[in-house]
Structures are given as structure tokens and as C-alpha cells.
Scaffold this motif. Structure first.
Motif: not given
Length: 191
Positions: A127-132, A154-158
Motif C-alpha cells: 500500500g502506498i500513501q505519500g509524495d515522491d 495507491v491510496t493518496g499522494g503525488k
């Protein structure tokens, strides 16, 4: 211990906390049973030997809880590097994710992340949540035969980049795409 018994999570977390910012924690060949989450701090570098396996041995509940890395999104770590080895949720009834990447500026590479929980348990590989966040040269396989169990979710971020990876999502299509909070989700994912 590296023979799949006992609890290796405590010793690995102690090594992470004792390492200076930017120092590397190396995990040699062997099978490491984790009875709790490994929680990186800012600047953590964890390198696993090609023949090292981190095997989750506890039931973490649903959502972001119970993962091998970052048990929940309240525990954020930035500038983290994870490389090599195998991370697994073996064929058992444990629920929760295998890996949670919660934070900014993560690089994850050359890893094999496998969730072979029994149907009904429900376990996502990553699971991924974060930027870069950069994921490259990884294999992420979600729980087979169980709806919603992604290879990579992917649950959020850029600025999330997934390159040269193999992903498998159990019996559904949740694989490296936004699936939660979809109505207000504004991440950029490059696959």
C-alpha cells in the motif's frame, strides 16, 4: 533469529533506531519472523540480502494496520530506502498489508512482496500513501482468490512512479490504481 522462529522485529527496529541518519541497516540471508511491524524513521536505509525473507507472523486487522513497514499513516517516515529480499504474508489467516509505504521520498527496489494469505483473510502486497515514491524492479503479488487484494494499491499522494515491476492483484483489478477515496483523490501515478 534468522531461522524463522522467535521475533526478529524488535532487533531490526533497534538497529534502525540506533543507526545514524543515512546509515544502512543490513539484513543477512535467512528467514525472519516478524511478530510486529518494522517502523522506519527519517533517513532509514534497509538493505536485505537476496536470500533474506521477512515473514509476517501476526494478525494486524484491516486497513493500514499490521504491515511489516509503517503500521499506520500516523507513523510517517521520509527519505527511506528499501532494497532487496522477500517480504511475505505466508499462507495463513493473517490480515493486513504486507508493506505500507507512508511518507515522502521513498525508494523501493529489487524486492519480492508476496501475500499468500488464505481466501477470506485479505492481504494486500503493498500500500502506498505519500509524495515522491519510486518503486522499481519489484514483484508485488496480492492475495489470490480474494476481492480487493492488490499487488500495489495507491491510496493518496503525488508523483508516484512504478517502473519495471510485475504486479498481480488476486481476482480483481486493484493493482497500482487509486481505489480508496477515489472521489477526492488527486495523485499522479506513472506506470
Amino acid at each position: 533469529p534468522s531461522n524463522g522462529t522467535g521475533n526478529a522485529a524488535t532487533a531490526i527496529n533497534q538497529a534502525i533506531n540506533a543507526a545514524g541518519m543515512g546509515d544502512t541497516v543490513y539484513v543477512p540471508s535467512g528467514v525472519y519472523l516478524l511478530q510486529g511491524s518494522i517502523v522506519p524513521v527519517n533517513g532509514t536505509k534497509i538493505f536485505l540480502d537476496t536470500n533474506a525473507e521477512m515473514r509476517r507472523g501476526f494478525d494486524g486487522g484491516t486497513g493500514w494496520s499490521g504491515a511489516l513497514v509503517n503500521p499506520n499513516t500516523a507513523t510517517l517516515a521520509h527519505n527511506v530506502l528499501l532494497r532487496g529480499g522477500k517480504w511475505s504474508n505466508p499462507g495463513n489467516t493473517y490480515v493486513g498489508r504486507v508493506l505500507n509505504l507512508a511518507g515522502n521520498r521513498w525508494l523501493v527496489e529489487k524486492m519480492n512482496i508476496v501475500s499468500w494469505a488464505k481466501p477470506g483473510a485479505g492481504s494486500i502486497a503493498m500500500g502506498i500513501q505519500g509524495d515522491d515514491i519510486v518503486i522499481r524492479n519489484c514483484r508485488a503479488v496480492g492475495c489470490p482468490g480474494e476481492a480487493g487484494q492488490a499487488g500495489i494499491r495507491v491510496t493518496g499522494g503525488k508523483r508516484i512512479y512504478i517502473h519495471d515491476c510485475y504486479m498481480e492483484a488476486g481476482d480483481d483489478t486493484y493493482c497500482a490504481f487509486p481505489t480508496e477515496n477515489v472521489n477526492n483523490w488527486g495523485a499522479g501515478v506513472d506506470i
